[in-house]
Write an enzyme that holds these catalytic residues in place. Structure first.
Site, PDB file in Angstrom:
ATOM      1  N   GLU A 117     104.899  44.947   2.778  1.00  0.00           N
ATOM      2  CA  GLU A 117     103.449  44.749   2.744  1.00  0.00           C
ATOM      3  C   GLU A 117     102.909  45.637   1.640  1.00  0.00           C
ATOM      4  OE1 GLU A 117     101.900  46.138   6.519  1.00  0.00           O
ATOM      5  OE2 GLU A 117     103.598  45.208   7.523  1.00  0.00           O
ATOM      6  N   LYS A 119     100.781  48.532   0.080  1.00  0.00           N
ATOM      7  CA  LYS A 119     100.238  49.765   0.660  1.00  0.00           C
ATOM      8  C   LYS A 119      98.810  49.917   0.147  1.00  0.00           C
ATOM      9  CE  LYS A 119     101.472  54.549   1.528  1.00  0.00           C
ATOM     10  NZ  LYS A 119     100.290  55.260   1.099  1.00  0.00           N
ATOM     11  N   ASP A 121      95.260  51.336  -0.653  1.00  0.00           N
ATOM     12  CA  ASP A 121      94.788  52.687  -0.924  1.00  0.00           C
ATOM     13  C   ASP A 121      93.405  52.885  -0.303  1.00  0.00           C
ATOM     14  OD1 ASP A 121      94.816  55.207  -1.841  1.00  0.00           O
ATOM     15  OD2 ASP A 121      94.505  54.711  -3.956  1.00  0.00           O
ATOM     16  N   TYR A 232      97.370  46.456   9.925  1.00  0.00           N
ATOM     17  CA  TYR A 232      98.796  46.430   9.598  1.00  0.00           C
ATOM     18  C   TYR A 232      99.708  46.808  10.760  1.00  0.00           C
ATOM     19  CZ  TYR A 232      97.870  51.403   8.565  1.00  0.00           C
ATOM     20  OH  TYR A 232      97.457  52.696   8.629  1.00  0.00           O
ATOM     21  N   LYS A 320     106.452  54.169  -3.694  1.00  0.00           N
ATOM     22  CA  LYS A 320     105.220  54.591  -4.357  1.00  0.00           C
ATOM     23  C   LYS A 320     105.271  54.172  -5.815  1.00  0.00           C
ATOM     24  CE  LYS A 320     102.188  57.074  -3.033  1.00  0.00           C
ATOM     25  NZ  LYS A 320     101.941  58.251  -2.260  1.00  0.00           N
ATOM     26  N   CYS A 414      73.587  56.565 -37.560  1.00  0.00           N
ATOM     27  CA  CYS A 414      74.727  55.694 -37.294  1.00  0.00           C
ATOM     28  C   CYS A 414      75.929  56.139 -38.124  1.00  0.00           C
ATOM     29  CB  CYS A 414      74.356  54.251 -37.624  1.00  0.00           C
ATOM     30  SG  CYS A 414      75.772  53.139 -37.581  1.00  0.00           S
ATOM     31  N   CYS A 417      76.641  53.245 -40.894  1.00  0.00           N
ATOM     32  CA  CYS A 417      75.773  52.909 -42.025  1.00  0.00           C
ATOM     33  C   CYS A 417      74.762  54.004 -42.339  1.00  0.00           C
ATOM     34  CB  CYS A 417      75.056  51.595 -41.769  1.00  0.00           C
ATOM     35  SG  CYS A 417      73.831  51.705 -40.459  1.00  0.00           S
ATOM     36  N   CYS A 432      71.976  51.798 -33.140  1.00  0.00           N
ATOM     37  CA  CYS A 432      71.759  51.833 -34.579  1.00  0.00           C
ATOM     38  C   CYS A 432      70.615  50.870 -34.877  1.00  0.00           C
ATOM     39  CB  CYS A 432      73.025  51.395 -35.303  1.00  0.00           C
ATOM     40  SG  CYS A 432      72.739  51.031 -37.034  1.00  0.00           S
ATOM     41  N   CYS A 437      73.796  46.513 -40.176  1.00  0.00           N
ATOM     42  CA  CYS A 437      74.863  47.513 -40.108  1.00  0.00           C
ATOM     43  C   CYS A 437      76.230  46.816 -40.094  1.00  0.00           C
ATOM     44  CB  CYS A 437      74.680  48.355 -38.845  1.00  0.00           C
ATOM     45  SG  CYS A 437      76.078  49.406 -38.453  1.00  0.00           S
TER      46      CYS A 437
END
Ligand code: IVH
Length: 684
Positions: A117, A119, A121, A232, A320, A414, A417, A432, A437
């Site tokens: 199955e 796992k 988290d 589970y 794991k 910027c 440019c 910007c 640009c």
């Protein structure tokens, strides 16, 4: 009230409760609601009204009682009748095999069936049902004593308050169901967005968010948090017997109405290992986070014989997954100019290997994120790479600071440019101000030709940059005015490549309107909003005449986005580009033959989703289909227009075939959502 009247009221209350429980189950567990929100609300309101008039009929497991009314001071303690154990870990095939050998030794046989199955988290909880009704729920705590979180679990609609009893199974007196509470990734992102808007503290990851939500003192807050449970294990039953295997227990849990982890049976460790690898591969595309695969001996009798060491079962272990987080140093912060002119800070990292991939850059989103996480150049940071997502800096390890770290200052001009940078108050981004640009133009063109917009095959980023440098492309419409002879003469191109490219450019002229709107690069407008705009206005022309009020009136579009759209449409430079599209023969209307004006492509169709989708989560797919006009239901009948079957589809697909209902694949789904109706669904 007469006795018969009372009976009828009670009967109606029972009916309503069953219908509401069923709707919660379909919505939260199956991800396949069959009731519209309004229908659900109507049932709930009726039940509330009856209960208000007849308080004696209120029971603690009524759906109206899911949300308590008052916060509590703290959590009472619950002692687990059977300890909630943890799992040993294995990190490689070799370790898995030595675990297997130990299992065989203790079992005294090599003939062992295993189950795997994912796992999950999240956080382990145990819920006790007495005579089929939720009695109490507790966190794992230290494994022996946990916190009483009954009120919060009641508030979580994805968890049944009453067990659905399969026919022929005697109702167990007391049964404890164990499982993992988790939050889906998309729900987590949305929750964090909401928290950020409210100025709240953000959660670090979905697991954290689930934990925080579960431990709320006020169940009304928990009720608003999108928590889910994967069951589970059956912890214990007081009377009666458990099914003989873990697999059968899980099937029973499903019949009770729980979502369970996806369990598979295997006869050899070879296949167990293959299954571990498969989960590892699927990890990034799942809508929730998993950190491994759990391997268990299937037979409960064998489990007992194999027994326990310390606080871990010998009959189970967890493979794991390799870490997705690593520690490294932040060397510098650079700025990328985005397609709408946003200045996007980018972390330059000391290269580090995360799960087999070298990571040297991470996104920093915006300056507020840098400030919030207090990220300084020279810091030691934790970097995370999960699947295909861009690596991120999770946090700074402040205890590693030496004092030489330098706080970062966003530039006022910027970096591409040199134009001045604009920052609106209250907005996290800087922009910007130079529409010409070059960095913006590059990003804009990359976006315009990309798969989410006009999808022009063969016009990759490098080639687009080359055209820009050659001065051939000043805006997206210039793509439709390219000089094909000159392109064929470019070094490394030739007649054939130029011809192919020309064909894809030509083909893209017929793309549906939403793709063009998405490609325009309107600030705050992505695929979703572009689709809404195309649905509502039907042509670029109509969209150009739209007022802020009209755009804002579309469900799902707020005022900031509406203003951004109208500003864009009224800007003379943009209007000139849009005229160029029309002149070049690019489709600027939603010319879907045979549909009424503003009609949506899937109007009138009833669709059923089944199986696992790779590119979308189920709720996402459903939402998109509904927005395109489809009625999405959970069961297949003769009235179903088509079944869309993902991977591992089961009985629904079979039923569709037996009824002669067309079965479509995920590719068809993608095409449908892009505005193309598969032949099977085209009406004559
Ligand atoms: S079985 C005795 N199955 O992992 C076996 N646990 O490290 C008890 N978990 O505390 C656990 N997904 O919170 C099992 N499919 C799964 C699981 C799972 C996640 C968590 C659970 C447990 C922890 C053990």
């Amino acid at each position: 009230m007469s006795e018969t009247q009372a009976d009828t009221v009670q009967q109606r209350v029972d009916e309503l409760r069953v219908a509401i429980d069923r709707a919660n189950y379909e919505y939260y567990v199956l991800d396949a609601p069959s009731l519209a929100d309004a229908e659900y609300d109507a049932l709930m309101n009726e039940l509330k009204a009856i209960e208000a008039a007849h308080p004696e009929l209120v029971t603690p497991d009524s759906p109206t009682q899911r949300v308590g009314t008052t916060p509590q001071a703290g959590f009472a303690e619950v002692r687990h009748p059977r300890a909630m154990l943890s799992l040993s870990n294995v990190y490689s095939e070799e370790e898995l095999r030595s675990w297997g050998a130990r299992v065989e030794r203790f079992a005294g046989t090599t003939d062992i069936t295993f189950v795997t199955e994912p796992k999950i988290d999240g956080l382990a909880i145990a819920i006790t049902y007495v005579n089929g009704r939720m009695h109490h729920a507790a966190t794992r705590g230290d494994g022996f004593v946990g916190d009483d979180i009954t009120r919060n679990i009641r508030a979580t609609k994805s968890i049944p308050m009453r067990l659905n009893m399969p026919s022929g199974v005697p109702m167990p007196g007391t049964i404890e169901v164990r499982g993992e509470i988790y939050m889906r990734r998309d729900d987590f992102e949305a929750l964090n967005d909401r928290m950020a808007e409210d100025g709240g503290k953000l959660f670090m990851n979905p697991r954290n968010a689930a934990a925080g939500s579960l431990r709320q003192k006020d169940p009304r807050i928990t009720a608003r948090r999108p928590l889910h449970l994967f069951a589970y294990q059956i912890g214990y039953v007081e009377e009666g017997e458990l099914p003989p295997t873990q697999y059968d227990c899980m099937m029973l849990l499903r019949e009770f109405g729980f979502a369970t982890t996806d369990i598979r049976r295997h006869d050899s460790l070879d296949i167990v290992w293959a299954s571990c690898q498969e989960w590892l591969e699927r990890r990034a595309t799942l809508p929730f986070e998993i950190d491994g695969t759990v391997i268990k001996v299937d037979s409960l009798r064998l489990q007992d014989e194999i027994g326990y060491v310390a606080r871990e079962p010998r009959w189970a272990t967890a493979y794991k997954f390799p870490a997705i987080q690593q520690v490294t140093r932040l060397l510098d912060i650079q700025i990328n100019v985005g397609r709408t002119g946003t200045l996007n800070p980018l972390a330059i990292l000391e290269p580090v290997n995360i799960g087999g991939v070298t990571v040297a850059r991470a996104t920093l989103h915006n300056e507020e994120e840098i400030a919030r996480k207090d990220i300084r150049i020279g810091d030691t940071v934790i970097v995370q790479r999960a699947g295909d997502v861009i690596p991120q800096i999770v946090k700074v390890m402040e205890d590693r600071r030496t004092g030489s770290e330098v706080p970062y200052q966003m530039p006022d001009t910027c970096p591409s440019c040199g134009a001045p940078v604009h920052k609106e108050p209250g907005v996290a981004m800087r922009y910007c101000t130079n529409a010409a640009c070059p960095a913006q133009l590059r990003e804009h063109i990359h976006h315009f030709v990309s798969r989410v917009a006009m999808d022009i095959d063969g016009l990759g980023d490098k080639l687009a940059d080359r055209f820009i440098e050659l001065g051939w492309i000043h805006d997206a419409a210039d793509i439709y005015r390219l000089d094909w002879e000159a392109i064929a003469n470019l070094e490394g191109m030739g007649e054939k490549s130029a011809g192919n490219l020309r064909e894809s450019v030509e083909r893209s002229k017929q793309q549906p309107l939403w793709r063009l709107i998405n490609g325009l690069g309107i600030r705050h407008v992505g695929e979703r909003t572009a689709t809404l705009l195309a649905d509502r206005f039907g042509s670029l022309d109509a969209l150009q005449q739209a007022t802020v009020e009209e755009v804002n009136a579309i469900a799902g579009i707020g005022s900031i986005v509406a203003e951004s759209v109208v500003d864009f449409m009224q800007e003379p430079r943009n209007q000139a580009v849009m005229r160029k599209f029309v002149e070049a023969g690019v489709n600027t209307t939603d010319g879907r033959d045979g549909h009424k004006e503003n009609g949506r492509i899937l109007d009138g169709l009833t669709l059923v989703l089944t199986g696992r989708l790779e590119t979308l989560t189920r709720p996402e797919a459903e939402e998109k289909l509904r927005r395109a006009g489809a009625n999405v239901t959970s069961s297949v009948s003769k009235k179903t227009s088509a079944v869309i079957a993902g991977a591992d589809a089961g009985s629904k697909e079979t039923k569709a075939r037996s009824l002669g209902v067309p079965v479509l694949g995920e590719d068809d789904l993608t095409r449908m959502l892009a505005g193309e109706l598969p032949a099977e669904l085209q009406k004559v």
